[in-house]
Design a protein around this motif. Sequence first.
Motif, PDB file in Angstrom:
ATOM      1  N   PRO A 107      41.121  37.668  86.834  1.00 52.44           N
ATOM      2  CA  PRO A 107      41.622  38.827  87.575  1.00 52.44           C
ATOM      3  C   PRO A 107      41.864  39.984  86.607  1.00 52.44           C
ATOM      4  CG  PRO A 107      43.393  37.267  87.212  1.00 52.44           C
ATOM      5  CD  PRO A 107      42.120  36.616  86.708  1.00 52.44           C
ATOM      6  N   PHE A 108      41.978  41.182  87.142  1.00 52.68           N
ATOM      7  CA  PHE A 108      42.265  42.323  86.289  1.00 52.68           C
ATOM      8  C   PHE A 108      43.700  42.234  85.798  1.00 52.68           C
ATOM      9  CE2 PHE A 108      43.691  46.537  85.254  1.00 52.68           C
ATOM     10  CZ  PHE A 108      42.664  46.970  84.439  1.00 52.68           C
ATOM     11  N   MET A 109      43.895  42.515  84.517  1.00 54.32           N
ATOM     12  CA  MET A 109      45.227  42.500  83.906  1.00 54.32           C
ATOM     13  C   MET A 109      45.222  43.472  82.731  1.00 54.32           C
ATOM     14  SD  MET A 109      44.910  38.619  82.593  1.00 54.32           S
ATOM     15  CE  MET A 109      43.321  38.017  83.092  1.00 54.32           C
ATOM     16  N   PRO A 110      46.368  43.855  82.223  1.00 50.54           N
ATOM     17  CA  PRO A 110      46.406  44.821  81.115  1.00 50.54           C
ATOM     18  C   PRO A 110      45.571  44.408  79.906  1.00 50.54           C
ATOM     19  CG  PRO A 110      48.593  44.612  82.045  1.00 50.54           C
ATOM     20  CD  PRO A 110      47.729  43.568  82.713  1.00 50.54           C
ATOM     21  N   SER A 111      45.455  43.127  79.644  1.00 51.97           N
ATOM     22  CA  SER A 111      44.680  42.679  78.485  1.00 51.97           C
ATOM     23  C   SER A 111      43.189  42.953  78.633  1.00 51.97           C
ATOM     24  CB  SER A 111      44.927  41.195  78.209  1.00 51.97           C
ATOM     25  OG  SER A 111      44.566  40.412  79.318  1.00 51.97           O
ATOM     26  N   THR A 112      42.747  43.343  79.826  1.00 55.41           N
ATOM     27  CA  THR A 112      41.348  43.706  80.029  1.00 55.41           C
ATOM     28  C   THR A 112      40.967  44.891  79.144  1.00 55.41           C
ATOM     29  OG1 THR A 112      41.497  42.896  82.298  1.00 55.41           O
ATOM     30  CG2 THR A 112      39.637  44.325  81.797  1.00 55.41           C
ATOM     31  N   TRP A 113      41.949  45.688  78.745  1.00 55.96           N
ATOM     32  CA  TRP A 113      41.686  46.819  77.863  1.00 55.96           C
ATOM     33  C   TRP A 113      41.129  46.373  76.505  1.00 55.96           C
ATOM     34  CZ3 TRP A 113      41.276  51.901  78.540  1.00 55.96           C
ATOM     35  CH2 TRP A 113      41.699  52.422  79.758  1.00 55.96           C
ATOM     36  N   ALA A 114      41.245  45.099  76.155  1.00 58.89           N
ATOM     37  CA  ALA A 114      40.695  44.600  74.888  1.00 58.89           C
ATOM     38  C   ALA A 114      39.183  44.811  74.815  1.00 58.89           C
ATOM     39  CB  ALA A 114      41.023  43.118  74.706  1.00 58.89           C
ATOM     40  N   PHE A 115      38.524  44.877  75.956  1.00 66.63           N
ATOM     41  CA  PHE A 115      37.077  45.087  75.970  1.00 66.63           C
ATOM     42  C   PHE A 115      36.689  46.497  75.537  1.00 66.63           C
ATOM     43  CE2 PHE A 115      37.625  41.687  79.131  1.00 66.63           C
ATOM     44  CZ  PHE A 115      36.780  40.745  78.592  1.00 66.63           C
ATOM     45  N   THR A 116      37.540  47.470  75.756  1.00 65.81           N
ATOM     46  CA  THR A 116      37.152  48.862  75.536  1.00 65.81           C
ATOM     47  C   THR A 116      36.913  49.177  74.067  1.00 65.81           C
ATOM     48  OG1 THR A 116      39.465  49.593  75.506  1.00 65.81           O
ATOM     49  CG2 THR A 116      38.312  49.644  77.622  1.00 65.81           C
TER      50      THR A 116
END
Length: 154
Positions: A71-80
């Motif tokens: 699911p989407f979560m704040p740690s998804t920003w690690a991909f950027t």
Amino acid sequence: MILARLFFRPQLPPPLQPTLAIEVAPSAVASLAWFALTDGRFDTVTAVLTGYGILMVLAQLRLLPGFVRLPFMPSTWAFTFSWAAVVSVTLRWNEHGRPSGYLAYTYLLLAAITLLIGGIAARTLVGLLRGQLLPKPSSLGPVHSGTAAARSRT
């Protein structure tokens, strides 16, 4: 140490799994730093860093099905950051080698990274508006209330 953890320990909890994307960043950032130090020279060090980077990208491709299910979560920003660094190095190689159709590759890479970062930013805004990203306030009150109550009794 990270690879040993992945091979011999239980799987990371879902909120930490996107942080595995950071594994592609060291070689990409080191390559960008090397280009800056050597005025863009392509040499053996560049080739070694690129080879390691390609290995890490292939490892990430193997993890992709698991990433997609999260699911989407704040740690998804690690991909950027990680993938922006990879795209930056790829653009340098593309400009250096100028393969047939290199301008098309450049535009495709720029579009892909823009869509990734823009999509994550948009999903973050949606999550904030829905109240899905920040922890819910505890029904017990602030953490320090017990300490203040204990002080008032003394």
